[in-house]
Write a protein that holds these residues in place. Structure first.
Motif, short mmCIF file in Angstrom:
data_model
loop_
_atom_site.label_atom_id
_atom_site.label_comp_id
_atom_site.label_asym_id
_atom_site.label_seq_id
_atom_site.Cartn_x
_atom_site.Cartn_y
_atom_site.Cartn_z
N SER A 68 0.70 -1.77 0.21
CA SER A 68 -0.43 0.15 0.05
C SER A 68 0.83 1.15 0.31
CB SER A 68 -0.89 -0.39 1.40
OG SER A 68 -1.85 0.95 1.06
N SER A 73 -1.22 3.44 -7.99
CA SER A 73 -2.53 4.33 -8.42
C SER A 73 -2.16 5.29 -9.27
CB SER A 73 -3.20 4.44 -7.56
OG SER A 73 -3.57 3.76 -7.29
N GLN A 106 -12.06 1.90 -8.80
CA GLN A 106 -12.97 0.77 -7.91
C GLN A 106 -14.39 1.06 -7.63
OE1 GLN A 106 -10.38 0.51 -4.27
NE2 GLN A 106 -11.73 -0.76 -2.93
N ASP A 182 -8.42 0.47 -11.66
CA ASP A 182 -7.47 0.69 -10.68
C ASP A 182 -8.41 0.45 -9.65
OD1 ASP A 182 -5.97 1.61 -8.80
OD2 ASP A 182 -6.11 3.54 -8.77
N GLU A 183 -8.05 -0.64 -9.15
CA GLU A 183 -9.33 -1.79 -8.26
C GLU A 183 -9.95 -1.65 -8.87
OE1 GLU A 183 -8.77 -3.28 -4.81
OE2 GLU A 183 -6.46 -3.84 -5.99
N GLY A 186 -12.19 -3.80 -6.56
CA GLY A 186 -12.04 -3.87 -4.48
C GLY A 186 -13.08 -3.92 -4.02
N ARG A 193 -16.99 -10.75 -6.71
CA ARG A 193 -15.83 -10.47 -6.94
C ARG A 193 -15.30 -11.46 -7.57
NH1 ARG A 193 -10.84 -7.13 -3.95
NH2 ARG A 193 -9.12 -7.49 -5.87
N THR A 215 -3.98 -4.14 -8.92
CA THR A 215 -4.87 -4.93 -7.31
C THR A 215 -4.24 -5.02 -6.38
OG1 THR A 215 -6.22 -7.01 -7.10
CG2 THR A 215 -4.15 -6.94 -8.96
N HIS A 216 -4.99 -5.42 -5.41
CA HIS A 216 -4.15 -5.53 -4.21
C HIS A 216 -4.33 -7.31 -4.30
CE1 HIS A 216 -4.89 -1.13 -2.05
NE2 HIS A 216 -3.77 -2.43 -2.46
N ASP A 217 -4.74 -7.83 -4.75
CA ASP A 217 -5.66 -9.92 -4.83
C ASP A 217 -4.37 -10.08 -6.27
OD1 ASP A 217 -6.59 -12.24 -5.35
OD2 ASP A 217 -8.89 -11.47 -4.91
#
Ligand SMILES: Nc1ncnc2c1ncn2[C@@H]1O[C@H](COP(=O)(O)OP(=O)(O)OP(=O)(O)O)[C@@H](O)[C@H]1O
Length: 287
Positions: A68, A73, A106, A182-183, A186, A193, A215-217
């Motif tokens: 993070s 982004s 997002q 961007d996500e 999310g 999802r 993505t954070h995933d």
């Protein structure tokens, strides 16, 4: 002699016409070299990116993961021209289009005062596309994201997943050669999802636009991407560039393969290593 292509060899099989195929052939190449970004908004400068280089091949799907605050982004926004870089170069070439890149955010990416149909055709209206052509494209995209019965609805009448389908359809419908996401999934619940990941991968495989997605995933990155870029903690630099080996068309079933498990563990370890070394927080990434 080369074998005749089977229907599944053509990612755009089933599209309406040759015109569609030609229109969709335009895809961008992105070459970013040594991009650095410093924000000067507070008392101390914030180095968001440092010497970050990335090349996106036309028609490729690239996912960026990282701790993070590492500048994911910011990089996406620089590529899309929403943010100025401090140093470095970014070139988007290979496809002339009135909308050089289309974003999917997002949340809050659809206009609440417009109907679903108006949202989907917004970019086309800005481009001066004729009413008849807008109607044709809207019908096509509303059907492809299963919102044909909601064309006259407003975003507040839709679920979160449906709103993101509107945002995704709007980005694709512009015909832009570069999609910056961007996500995009999310804010959705886990079940929605997963369904949306499958839908997005199918839509992309039909269109083959150049896509850059944050993505954070980790699973999502491996299900969708041709490549996964792992960034260092801020200031974001390129840590790893991983080629995703799974054949297309892809389904969520790849998750159960040993190679998927290996890659997921590898990426997670890479992020965790930085977090344990005092990085900005791999806790945001989900393995
Ligand atoms: N407009 C701005 N002014 C000042 N600092 C900013 C601005 N935009 C971003 N930053 C800072 O730059 C760094 C990178 O932000 P960015 O949003 O690109 O990170 P990210 O990797 O996308 O984060 P996350 O995964 O949490 O969304 C952060 O420290 C952030 O606080």
């Amino acid at each position: 002699m080369a074998a005749a292509p089977s229907p599944t060899d053509d990612p755009r099989a089933g599209r309406d016409s040759d015109t569609d195929r030609q229109a969709d052939a335009a895809r961008a190449t992105v070459v970013a070299e040594d991009v650095s970004k410093v924000f000067f908004s507070g008392s101390d400068p914030v180095w968001a990116l440092e010497d970050f280089s990335l090349t996106l091949e036309p028609g490729s799907f690239t996912c960026i993961v990282g701790p993070s605050g590492c500048g994911k982004s910011t990089f996406l926004r620089i590529v899309g021209g929403l943010e100025e870089r401090t140093v470095g170069t970014v070139e988007v070439t290979g496809a002339e289009h009135p909308i050089p890149s289309a974003f999917v955010f997002q949340e809050h990416g659809v206009f609440p005062w417009m109907t679903v149909r108006e949202n989907v055709t917004f970019g086309l209206r800005m481009m001066g596309t004729s009413r008849a052509e807008r109607d044709r494209i809207a019908e096509d995209w509303l059907r492809r994201v299963r919102l044909q019965d909601f064309a006259r609805s407003y975003p507040h009448q839709l679920s979160g997943g449906m709103r993101q389908r509107v945002a995704i359809a709007r980005a694709f419908a512009t015909g832009s050669p570069l999609l910056l996401m961007d996500e995009p999934l999310g804010a959705l619940d886990a079940q929605t999802r997963m369904l949306m990941q499958e839908e997005l991968v199918t839509l992309w495989e039909q269109e083959r636009k150049t896509v850059l997605m944050v993505t954070h995933d980790i699973d999502e990155a491996l299900i969708l991407g041709d490549r996964v870029i792992v960034m260092t903690p801020r200031p974001g630099r390129l840590k790893e560039d991983i080629e995703v080996p799974f054949a297309r068309p892809r389904s969520i079933g790849v998750e159960s393969t040993p190679e998927f498990t290996r890659l997921r563990s590898h990426i997670w370890e890479s992020l965790r290593e930085d977090a344990l070394a005092g990085g900005a927080g791999a806790k945001e990434a989900t393995a």
